[in-house]
Design an enzyme around this catalytic site. Sequence first.
Site, PDB file in Angstrom:
ATOM      1  N   GLY A 165      12.863  -2.226   8.921  1.00  0.00           N
ATOM      2  CA  GLY A 165      12.373  -2.051   7.548  1.00  0.00           C
ATOM      3  C   GLY A 165      11.192  -2.947   7.191  1.00  0.00           C
ATOM      4  O   GLY A 165      10.718  -2.918   6.069  1.00  0.00           O
ATOM      5  N   HIS A 235      17.449  -1.193   4.176  1.00  0.00           N
ATOM      6  CA  HIS A 235      17.141  -0.382   5.356  1.00  0.00           C
ATOM      7  C   HIS A 235      17.996  -0.729   6.573  1.00  0.00           C
ATOM      8  O   HIS A 235      17.681  -0.326   7.677  1.00  0.00           O
ATOM      9  CB  HIS A 235      15.652  -0.460   5.729  1.00  0.00           C
ATOM     10  CG  HIS A 235      14.742  -0.050   4.614  1.00  0.00           C
ATOM     11  ND1 HIS A 235      14.751   1.206   4.068  1.00  0.00           N
ATOM     12  CD2 HIS A 235      13.816  -0.749   3.917  1.00  0.00           C
ATOM     13  CE1 HIS A 235      13.874   1.276   3.092  1.00  0.00           C
ATOM     14  NE2 HIS A 235      13.295   0.096   2.968  1.00  0.00           N
ATOM     15  N   GLU A 275      16.131   9.457  15.498  1.00  0.00           N
ATOM     16  CA  GLU A 275      16.477   9.320  14.080  1.00  0.00           C
ATOM     17  C   GLU A 275      15.701  10.337  13.234  1.00  0.00           C
ATOM     18  O   GLU A 275      14.493  10.519  13.430  1.00  0.00           O
ATOM     19  CB  GLU A 275      16.129   7.907  13.584  1.00  0.00           C
ATOM     20  CG  GLU A 275      16.979   6.828  14.232  1.00  0.00           C
ATOM     21  CD  GLU A 275      16.820   5.456  13.557  1.00  0.00           C
ATOM     22  OE1 GLU A 275      17.747   4.658  13.652  1.00  0.00           O
ATOM     23  OE2 GLU A 275      15.762   5.202  12.948  1.00  0.00           O
ATOM     24  N   ARG A 292      17.383   2.419  22.966  1.00  0.00           N
ATOM     25  CA  ARG A 292      18.430   1.496  23.400  1.00  0.00           C
ATOM     26  C   ARG A 292      19.783   2.096  23.045  1.00  0.00           C
ATOM     27  O   ARG A 292      19.865   3.120  22.383  1.00  0.00           O
ATOM     28  CB  ARG A 292      18.287   0.175  22.641  1.00  0.00           C
ATOM     29  CG  ARG A 292      18.355   0.419  21.134  1.00  0.00           C
ATOM     30  CD  ARG A 292      18.532  -0.822  20.302  1.00  0.00           C
ATOM     31  NE  ARG A 292      18.905  -0.469  18.950  1.00  0.00           N
ATOM     32  CZ  ARG A 292      18.065  -0.301  17.944  1.00  0.00           C
ATOM     33  NH1 ARG A 292      16.778  -0.461  18.132  1.00  0.00           N
ATOM     34  NH2 ARG A 292      18.507   0.034  16.748  1.00  0.00           N
TER      35      ARG A 292
HETATM   36  P1  ADP Z   1      12.434   0.806  10.820  1.00  0.00           P
HETATM   37  O1  ADP Z   1      11.984   1.087  12.220  1.00  0.00           O
HETATM   38  O2  ADP Z   1      11.703  -0.342  10.194  1.00  0.00           O
HETATM   39  O3  ADP Z   1      13.929   0.705  10.690  1.00  0.00           O
HETATM   40  P2  ADP Z   1      12.447   3.595   9.964  1.00  0.00           P
HETATM   41  O4  ADP Z   1      11.245   4.454  10.049  1.00  0.00           O
HETATM   42  O5  ADP Z   1      13.529   3.814  10.981  1.00  0.00           O
HETATM   43  O6  ADP Z   1      11.973   2.058   9.948  1.00  0.00           O
HETATM   44  O7  ADP Z   1      13.081   3.736   8.527  1.00  0.00           O
HETATM   45  C1  ADP Z   1      14.151   2.923   8.092  1.00  0.00           C
HETATM   46  C2  ADP Z   1      14.776   3.535   6.838  1.00  0.00           C
HETATM   47  O8  ADP Z   1      13.800   3.665   5.805  1.00  0.00           O
HETATM   48  C3  ADP Z   1      15.320   4.937   7.035  1.00  0.00           C
HETATM   49  O9  ADP Z   1      16.634   4.933   7.523  1.00  0.00           O
HETATM   50  C4  ADP Z   1      15.246   5.488   5.635  1.00  0.00           C
HETATM   51  O10 ADP Z   1      16.341   5.012   4.888  1.00  0.00           O
HETATM   52  C5  ADP Z   1      13.982   4.864   5.075  1.00  0.00           C
HETATM   53  N1  ADP Z   1      12.807   5.750   5.254  1.00  0.00           N
HETATM   54  C6  ADP Z   1      11.965   5.763   6.310  1.00  0.00           C
HETATM   55  N2  ADP Z   1      10.984   6.686   6.137  1.00  0.00           N
HETATM   56  C7  ADP Z   1      11.210   7.269   4.946  1.00  0.00           C
HETATM   57  C8  ADP Z   1      10.552   8.296   4.197  1.00  0.00           C
HETATM   58  N3  ADP Z   1       9.441   8.907   4.634  1.00  0.00           N
HETATM   59  N4  ADP Z   1      11.089   8.645   2.999  1.00  0.00           N
HETATM   60  C9  ADP Z   1      12.186   8.039   2.509  1.00  0.00           C
HETATM   61  N5  ADP Z   1      12.849   7.065   3.161  1.00  0.00           N
HETATM   62  C10 ADP Z   1      12.383   6.673   4.377  1.00  0.00           C
END
Ligand code: ADP
Length: 501
Positions: A165, A235, A275, A292
């Site tokens: 996050g 997150h 994801e 992973r």
């Molecule tokens: P990180 O690699 O930092 O964990 P992610 O891309 O996996 O980032 O996103 C983490 C979380 O952020 C997701 O599980 C979701 O809850 C939120 N999120 C990410 N992208 C979006 C988006 N485009 N719209 C709304 N929520 C999002």
Amino acid sequence: MFRRILIANRGEIAVRVTQTLQQMGITAVSIYARPDRHAKHVRMADEGYAMEGESAADTYLRGDKIIDIAKAHHIDAIHPGYGFLSENATFAKWCQDNDITFIGPSATVIANMGDKLIAKKIMAEAGIPVVPGLTISAGDEASIRREAIKIGYPVLVKAAAGGGGKGMRLVTEEKRLADALAAAQREAKSAFGDDRVFIEKYIEKPRHVEIQIFGDTHGQAVHLFERECSIQRRHQKIVEESPSPALSPTLRQHMGEAAVQAAKAIGYTNAGTVEFILDQEGHYYFLEVNTRLQVEHPVTELITHQNLVEAQILVAAGQPLPFTQDSLRQTGHAIEVRIYAEDPERNFLPSTGKIVHYVPPAAPYVRVDSGVTAGSLVTVHYDPMLAKLIVWGTTRAASLQRMRWALSRFVIMGVTTNIEFLRRVIEHPAFQQGDLHTHFLEEHEEVYAPSDDDIPDAVWIAAAFSSKPSSHHASDASYQSDSPNVESNSPWSVGESWRAF
Ligand code: ADP
């Protein structure tokens, strides 16, 4: 087959991998930092090697030192667990250069998927739905502005090298865009040494639904169904379940096929997770690939009856996948919660100290993956996750019922935990109905506050285990909680009293 595998990790995942290695007749070799010298993962391993230092940066993150230990002790392969070096392409490459098998995908796949922009581009080209958005070439703010208007506010600014996050900013209106870009770039630069950011359409109230994938070196790739991980704080996932209450059989099939298509597009080997976020209308969009074994993998193990760590070892040794898509079934319902040493009543402040009592629930269909025992020290040096509690039931209702029971019987004394908070989440009517989204905790903030009839059974059980008449000390000043919400004669203060040891 490998004879000696080093586990480059600590805590519950090191314990979990050790158990499977030993069941397979492979020597499990641990490493440990000084504060971990008496830790469960070290005691359980067949051999253990000390590393100089206390911090993660000086020990579990020191790929060079770990390779030296591996070479000195004739290690065939390294299991990186999750976190630490598990998604470090350089470390995977070092292993390869030193004739040590890295148990995970290739260094190239790790590097490509670690870059959200490259990953999104590859997936879009492979025909997988991605969130509409734009890559930002440094300084080109006019085109970002135009794109943001085109996709519509709110938009999310993300770091290309992001994780956990970090570097993410929500922008609700145009006048805040420039500041958000600058802030995200600064944060990304300091956290990842890479200030590339991009914007994406912000999906309102999405669910986080991910698909477990597995590929082998013979070109086979399968999925092992979904996990819904919508209950997140900052997150970070805290509750995960499968099946997702939101997926129809058709949607499940489509998302599963998309994940396998993604795995094939990148030549994925070993265990991974694709994801997605799922919007309110049932549209899914690719988020990222985690290269992973995930924290939440036991959920998948319980509904498929597979041992994912064993499959990781077999595939890393060049064997074909031990299952085919047709042989995999999703049976019943499983749910996992992450138990942390933290205080939900004090903004989730990590809680450190010695665990004086540790009695996990034991019953059929209840699994506890834990890195601690009574006597373990919880320090500031590492992640405060103590254990994962995973239960299975024939239906979602049965599994939630079992989880409620298991949480009420989980005794951890000496550090404050989030167990009661988790119980309130599981018992919340919206959770029970499966009405989940990533802002669940913000929307139902009542889960943060303990209610009067919310007396934790574990407190009474712990009192029974105690040789000290703990509740009788309520009037003793040294035993009182400093939390304003907690009455000194309430059972909540009993948990606090243990911190005096
Ligand atoms: P990180 O690699 O930092 O964990 P992610 O891309 O996996 O980032 O996103 C983490 C979380 O952020 C997701 O599980 C979701 O809850 C939120 N999120 C990410 N992208 C979006 C988006 N485009 N719209 C709304 N929520 C999002």
